[in-house]
Design an enzyme around this catalytic site. Structure first.
Site, short mmCIF file in Angstrom:
data_model
loop_
_atom_site.label_atom_id
_atom_site.label_comp_id
_atom_site.label_asym_id
_atom_site.label_seq_id
_atom_site.Cartn_x
_atom_site.Cartn_y
_atom_site.Cartn_z
N HIS A 165 1.58 -0.94 1.87
CA HIS A 165 0.39 -0.23 2.57
C HIS A 165 -0.08 -1.06 3.95
O HIS A 165 -1.29 -1.46 3.88
CB HIS A 165 -0.75 -0.29 1.38
CG HIS A 165 -1.83 0.66 1.48
ND1 HIS A 165 -2.62 1.03 0.22
CD2 HIS A 165 -2.20 1.33 2.59
CE1 HIS A 165 -3.30 2.02 0.72
NE2 HIS A 165 -3.33 2.17 2.17
N GLU A 189 -0.21 0.23 -6.94
CA GLU A 189 0.14 -0.64 -6.03
C GLU A 189 -0.36 -1.95 -6.38
O GLU A 189 -1.50 -2.05 -7.15
CB GLU A 189 -0.70 -0.64 -4.77
CG GLU A 189 -0.10 0.73 -4.04
CD GLU A 189 -0.90 1.34 -2.70
OE1 GLU A 189 -1.98 0.63 -2.40
OE2 GLU A 189 -0.50 2.27 -2.11
#
Length: 511
Positions: A279, A261
């Site tokens: 997220h 990420e």
């Protein structure tokens, strides 16, 4: 005395205000630090408050010579090297419960968006197109929702799914039909794969759950299945998911988390069948305020008074209590873990699911804070499946939720040792395991019993346990095998049982 606290990720103002208001704390709000910058300045701080963006590696912990506490505003601590922190005596705290509803609601939002192609239809419309037939969706009412993991978030998702008139089936190795609190059907993992139209995962990231939804799992699913992951990146194997979509087996996927990420260059993001968010599971104003206030209070109280709340690696204790109980807590957690691992080697339904735990404290151990010791034992017992997010506060509650019968017995009578902690666990598969330990010289924990075998073993490091017939040559052959493969034996403990002619050997090997 003044304590310096570093906040290295964005924290809600309400949390910052609490930290700034404490007269004994000096707040440094520095969100967005690079790994190099964090490594450079961390030696100056006593406390560190993070969210998911900061990675607290072993290298960072080694450099943090003053650090006493790491506070995670949220649940997951997979961005913290907890064992390294524990070895340094650094308390790692999280905020369990602060974002359960938020994450569950995000899961349902993605489920509905996936069923009706809402993101794709919006993008098409804003590009000047009117493609109604292209985005024909499906109803979720009457469809089967498969929920993997019935922790706090999974239970809310199951409840919301039932509210949408979905047929909810669920898998959780620590839940039995008798303790199922939901209007849902408890099934095996393979049965869930075979029946679910939507599969959503709500489990922690552990060695057992990494890649849980992979090629083999997808091959067992219904054609046209839709997969949702708002838990942790890596629980769904991204390569296997992409192949499942290309083959047509998987109709679509909704992802809030990724292995890397941000997921730059991830081929899944180029697939029209995939919808994704960055997220956002815990990203609501309410959740951010809740976890910010909670972690600010926890870190402040620990630095100012030594009080511990919701710690991953240590119990809720004063500093004086912690010094006395520390060796017992470490021993208790390892006894629980040993019982769990003994059952994990067995086959059959419910083999690793504990249903009853009997704990006996004898001698000096009976005079200590056994409530906390029992929490340590339960954490060790449940952590191999539930993961490191489980702490001393949540472990007893989780045991109660899963209907595990926990019984304590206290006796001032001494046995062969000044103190003795015995743990007897019954599992749903029918097996029973009995382990015991003692603390020597108020400091050194030892395992003194494994089922029918009595010994004195050091519960540290990597241990290879072997149970075999008590005949000559076994230990030598194992030692030779390890040596040939470059594995060094650091310590060895042996025990035999004359009645069954069996023996147990514990080989301590170097990392």
């Amino acid at each position: 005395m003044s304590y310096r606290v570093l906040v290295s990720d964005k924290l809600a103002p309400e949390g910052l205000e609490i930290l700034a208001s404490r007269k004994d704390l000096e707040l440094h709000d520095r969100p967005g630090l690079s790994a190099e910058e964090l490594l450079e300045i961390i030696p100056e701080f006593d406390g560190l408050v993070i969210r998911s963006g900061t990675r607290v590696t072993a290298e960072v912990i080694a450099a943090a010579t003053r650090l006493k506490v790491i506070g995670r505003a949220g649940i997951g601590v997979d961005n913290v090297d907890v064992p390294a922190a524990t070895r340094r005596g650094i308390v790692v705290m999280n905020t369990p419960g602060g974002n359960n509803t938020t994450t569950a609601e995000h899961t349902i939002s993605l489920l509905l968006s996936l069923a009706r192609h809402i993101p794709q239809a919006y993008a098409s419309l804003t590009n000047g197109k009117w493609e109604r037939s292209k985005f024909t969706g499906i109803e979720v009412a009457g469809k089967t929702l498969g929920v993997i993991g019935l922790g706090n978030i999974g239970r809310i998702v199951a409840d919301r799914g039932a509210g949408l008139s979905m047929k909810v089936i669920a898998y959780d190795p620590f839940v039995t039909p008798e303790t199922m609190p939901l209007d849902a059907e408890l099934v095996s993992l393979d049965d869930l794969y075979a029946r679910a139209d939507f599969v959503t995962v709500h489990v922690p990231m552990t060695n057992d759950t990494r890649g849980l939804i992979g090629t083999e799992a997808i091959s067992k699913m219904k054609p046209g299945v839709r997969i949702i992951n708002c838990a942790r990146g890596g629980i769904v194997d991204e390569s296997a998911l992409a192949e499942g979509i290309r083959s047509g087996k998987v109709a679509g996927a909704a992802l809030d988390v990724f292995v890397e990420e941000p997921p730059l260059g991830n081929p899944l993001l180029e697939m029209p069948e995939v919808i994704a968010t960055p997220h956002l599971g815990a990203s609501t104003g309410e959740a951010q305020v809740n976890v910010a206030i909670a972690i600010a209070e926890q870190v402040s109280h620990y630095l100012e008074t030594g009080a511990i709340t919701a710690a991953i690696n240590m119990p809720a204790l004063t500093s004086e209590q912690r010094e006395v109980l520390g060796p017992y807590l470490e021993l208790g957690e390892r006894l629980g873990s040993l019982a769990s691992q003994l059952a994990a080697n067995e086959k059959g339904a419910g083999a690793g699911t504990p249903v009853k735990v009997g704990i006996e404290y004898r001698g000096d151990a009976a005079d200590l804070g056994t409530k906390t010791l029992t929490a340590a034992i339960l954490r060790g017992l449940l952590r191999p499946i539930l993961g490191d997010d489980l702490n001393y506060v949540s472990a007893p509650a989780v045991a109660r939720e899963r209907g595990i019968d926990v019984e304590e017995i206290h006796s001032s009578k001494r046995s062969d040792f000044r103190n003795r902690v015995s743990v007897k666990v019954e599992f749903a598969g029918g097996s029973r395991h009995d382990v015991a330990g003692a603390v020597f010289a108020s400091r050194f924990g030892r395992i003194v019993k494994i089922n029918d075998f009595y010994l004195e073993a050091v519960p540290e490091g990597i241990i290879l346990m072997l149970q075999n017939r008590d005949v000559p040559g076994v230990v030598g052959k194992v030692g030779t095998l390890l040596g040939v493969n470059g594995v060094n034996i650091a310590r060895l403990e042996l025990a035999s049982d004359g009645d069954s002619e069996m023996a147990v050997s514990l080989f301590h090997v170097d990392d």
